[in-house]
Enzyme design. Structure first.
Site, PDB file in Angstrom:
ATOM      1  N   HIS A   1       0.955  -2.152  -1.856  1.00  0.00           N
ATOM      2  CA  HIS A   1      -0.417  -2.606  -1.104  1.00  0.00           C
ATOM      3  C   HIS A   1      -1.079  -1.407   0.164  1.00  0.00           C
ATOM      4  CE1 HIS A   1       3.058  -6.535  -0.528  1.00  0.00           C
ATOM      5  NE2 HIS A   1       1.943  -6.788  -1.272  1.00  0.00           N
TER       6      HIS A   1
ATOM      7  N   CYS B   1       2.747  -4.692   8.354  1.00  0.00           N
ATOM      8  CA  CYS B   1       3.496  -5.514   7.008  1.00  0.00           C
ATOM      9  C   CYS B   1       4.511  -6.711   8.398  1.00  0.00           C
ATOM     10  CB  CYS B   1       4.334  -5.256   6.691  1.00  0.00           C
ATOM     11  SG  CYS B   1       3.879  -3.767   5.344  1.00  0.00           S
TER      12      CYS B   1
HETATM   13  N1  ARG Z   1       9.622  -6.107   0.406  1.00  0.00           N
HETATM   14  C1  ARG Z   1       8.671  -6.495   1.056  1.00  0.00           C
HETATM   15  C2  ARG Z   1       7.748  -6.592  -0.778  1.00  0.00           C
HETATM   16  O1  ARG Z   1       7.802  -5.786  -2.157  1.00  0.00           O
HETATM   17  C3  ARG Z   1       7.823  -5.969   2.087  1.00  0.00           C
HETATM   18  C4  ARG Z   1       6.189  -6.148   1.731  1.00  0.00           C
HETATM   19  C5  ARG Z   1       5.610  -5.205   2.840  1.00  0.00           C
HETATM   20  N2  ARG Z   1       4.014  -6.128   3.348  1.00  0.00           N
HETATM   21  C6  ARG Z   1       3.241  -5.052   3.302  1.00  0.00           C
HETATM   22  N3  ARG Z   1       1.840  -5.852   3.822  1.00  0.00           N
HETATM   23  N4  ARG Z   1       2.648  -4.009   3.090  1.00  0.00           N
HETATM   24  O2  ARG Z   1       6.779  -7.886  -0.440  1.00  0.00           O
END
Ligand code: ARG
Length: 279
Positions: A174, A268
């Site tokens: 991300h 996150c």
């Molecule tokens: N386990 C979640 C996923 O893989 C973690 C999300 C993390 N969020 C972020 N904004 N980086 O989607």
């Protein structure tokens, strides 16, 4: 002499969070998640409470969304969607494991008076996790979770100019693991996560970058929450802390190791509610 401060971010005083009642690593959709690794629910709760406390003492307001059984990643509210004033553009999650979150996100935002406007079906975009405002533009990541095609729709819906950055490292899936706006001129950046063209886009965009090396990047330093001049971070190597302090920021480290088991950290776990794109 500390450098003169850039103007503070216009956003980052009001956040949406979701308590970790049903958080866990129940499936594997990024390279950090290992379902055989147990999450300690009491520690997760304590760490999450400590993050809420740090944000509040930095001067932010925190609003809460109820947790839902069977949706362990709902705690990562950053991915709910993109907020623009009273407009909410819900995410379209890449993985079916997270798609069940969206009706709950839409319900929260419509109950709170937001106008919900959706991206077309079949085009993925993972919300503020892949879209952060900087200056007058919205920087959006793509490839791993978000489709490049979503950017034009997002721009049309929000009226914001979108700068696209291709994410190339599966560990940095991300945008918010690679980019953290600090003020009007400064941001923490992790070029490790970007392709060559993306690096050039970001170089042109950020006048004063704090470049994170591999170690700081993989400790999720960029996944920090900025509240005025306070930076709430999951970890802060000395060199990063020295630069932030030289720029007049106060660093607050909050251990979110239970959430890092799912590949997420401070940023996150929050979604800024006071974003007005194009301002
Ligand atoms: N386990 C979640 C996923 O893989 C973690 C999300 C993390 N969020 C972020 N904004 N980086 O989607």
């Amino acid at each position: 002499m500390p450098a003169p401060a850039g103007r503070e971010l216009t956003w980052g005083r009001r956040f949406l969070m979701c308590p970790p009642e049903h958080f866990g690593v129940l499936y594997e959709i990024n390279s950090w998640m290992h379902s055989e690794v147990a999450v300690d629910p009491d520690r997760a709760r304590e760490q999450w409470e400590a993050l809420v406390a740090a944000l509040r003492s930095a001067g932010a307001q925190v609003e809460l969304q109820p947790a839902v059984p069977g949706l362990p990643d709902l705690v990562f509210t950053a991915n709910a969607g993109v907020v623009n004033g009273r407009q909410f553009v819900p995410a379209r999650f890449r993985h079916p494991e997270r798609q069940g979150e969206t009706p709950h996100d839409i319900a929260w935002f419509s109950d709170h008076g937001y106008r919900v406007e959706e991206l077309p079906l079949g085009v993925s975009h993972e919300g503020a996790g892949d879209a952060l405002p900087f200056g007058s533009v919205l920087v959006s990541g793509y490839r791993i979770r978000t489709d490049a095609a979503s950017h034009a729709y997002l721009s049309k819906l929000t009226g914001a100019a979108v700068r696209s950055v291709e994410l190339v490292d599966p560990r940095l899936y991300h945008l918010d693991l690679t980019f953290c706006p600090l003020d009007e001129r400064r941001a923490m950046v992790a070029p490790l996560g970007w392709d060559r063209y993306g690096r050039r886009v970001m170089e042109a965009l950020v006048p004063e970058p704090l470049v994170l090396g591999e170690e700081a990047t993989l400790q999720f330093c960029a996944n920090s929450v900025v509240v005025g001049r306070t930076v709430v971070m999951p970890a802060c190597p000395p060199a990063v802390g020295r630069q932030l302090e030289a720029w007049g920021f106060e660093v607050e480290v909050v251990d979110v190791s239970e959430f890092q088991k799912a590949g997420g950290a401070c940023r996150c776990l929050t979604l800024a509610l006071d974003v007005e794109l194009g301002r």
